[in-house]
Design a protein around this motif. Sequence first.
Motif, PDB file in Angstrom:
ATOM      1  N   GLY A   8       6.024   3.378  20.258  1.00 40.68           N
ATOM      2  CA  GLY A   8       7.403   3.415  20.827  1.00 40.68           C
ATOM      3  C   GLY A   8       8.178   4.596  20.226  1.00 40.68           C
ATOM      4  N   GLY A   9       9.438   4.757  20.745  1.00 41.47           N
ATOM      5  CA  GLY A   9      10.048   6.182  20.191  1.00 41.47           C
ATOM      6  C   GLY A   9      10.096   6.251  18.669  1.00 41.47           C
ATOM      7  N   LYS A  10      10.200   5.155  17.986  1.00 39.64           N
ATOM      8  CA  LYS A  10      10.237   5.233  16.462  1.00 39.64           C
ATOM      9  C   LYS A  10       8.944   5.781  16.060  1.00 39.64           C
ATOM     10  N   GLU A  11       7.931   5.194  16.592  1.00 43.65           N
ATOM     11  CA  GLU A  11       6.592   5.430  15.933  1.00 43.65           C
ATOM     12  C   GLU A  11       6.121   6.778  16.437  1.00 43.65           C
ATOM     13  N   PHE A  12       6.420   7.102  17.537  1.00 48.19           N
ATOM     14  CA  PHE A  12       6.267   8.518  18.135  1.00 48.19           C
ATOM     15  C   PHE A  12       6.889   9.571  17.004  1.00 48.19           C
ATOM     16  N   ALA A  13       8.193   9.461  16.709  1.00 46.93           N
ATOM     17  CA  ALA A  13       8.853  10.363  15.690  1.00 46.93           C
ATOM     18  C   ALA A  13       8.050  10.288  14.576  1.00 46.93           C
ATOM     19  N   ASP A  14       7.825   9.042  13.967  1.00 45.45           N
ATOM     20  CA  ASP A  14       7.037   8.853  12.646  1.00 45.45           C
ATOM     21  C   ASP A  14       5.678   9.857  12.525  1.00 45.45           C
ATOM     22  N   VAL A  15       5.027   9.738  13.743  1.00 43.03           N
ATOM     23  CA  VAL A  15       3.768  10.477  13.677  1.00 43.03           C
ATOM     24  C   VAL A  15       3.821  11.967  13.915  1.00 43.03           C
ATOM     25  N   TYR A  16       5.130  12.586  13.925  1.00 41.80           N
ATOM     26  CA  TYR A  16       5.253  13.863  13.890  1.00 41.80           C
ATOM     27  C   TYR A  16       6.221  14.321  12.940  1.00 41.80           C
ATOM     28  N   GLY A  17       6.614  12.928  11.818  1.00 44.69           N
ATOM     29  CA  GLY A  17       7.664  13.368  10.932  1.00 44.69           C
ATOM     30  C   GLY A  17       8.838  14.017  11.354  1.00 44.69           C
TER      31      GLY A  17
END
Length: 186
Positions: A8-17
């Motif tokens: 999801g959007g949160k996980e996408f953001a986490d993958v790119y820091g």
Amino acid sequence: MRKPYLAGGKEFADVYGVKRLQVSQWISRDGVLDYSHAKIISGSPYWLLSFVKGFGETTPRPKHVNEQALADLIKSQGPGYWVHDVSELPPLVGPAEVVSLFGLPSRPLLNKAQETGRFRPADYSLSGTPIWLLDGIVDDAPALQAGAVSVPWRIDGQVLEALRTGTYSGPGAVIIPRGPAAKKTA
């Protein structure tokens, strides 16, 4: 049960820091991200993790994957498998689709069924939203119906067919703009 790797959007953001807002800006402001590699579930995008993993290499300014965040996401969804095209995804549903599938009068009834253990645990929890594989819910429907007291928990055959064939257009099928984006389309 094996399931496809998603973010999801949160996980996408986490993958790119980056912060969650940055993913939205990649879509609305920068135009480097769209929904072609995402499935819309309960009004939110969930991208194929295979796409998310390679996204940073496709942008004008390369972005680097946080390998630990990626490994944690894979582990949290395991055992899983990689999907490279949205058409390869099995039918997935979130709360909006479940409410429509069973013709429930409101989401709190689904929430209560989850809290009391009558409704199966979510197969995913991405960006704070429970997501299920549709087939598991269909398999559980007879038990839900047998234990029903005030709500029949009957599956709407038309909604089920639409979810299975990818033609569902009911609640949750599209992203509804919020904030400044909503004002532009009004």
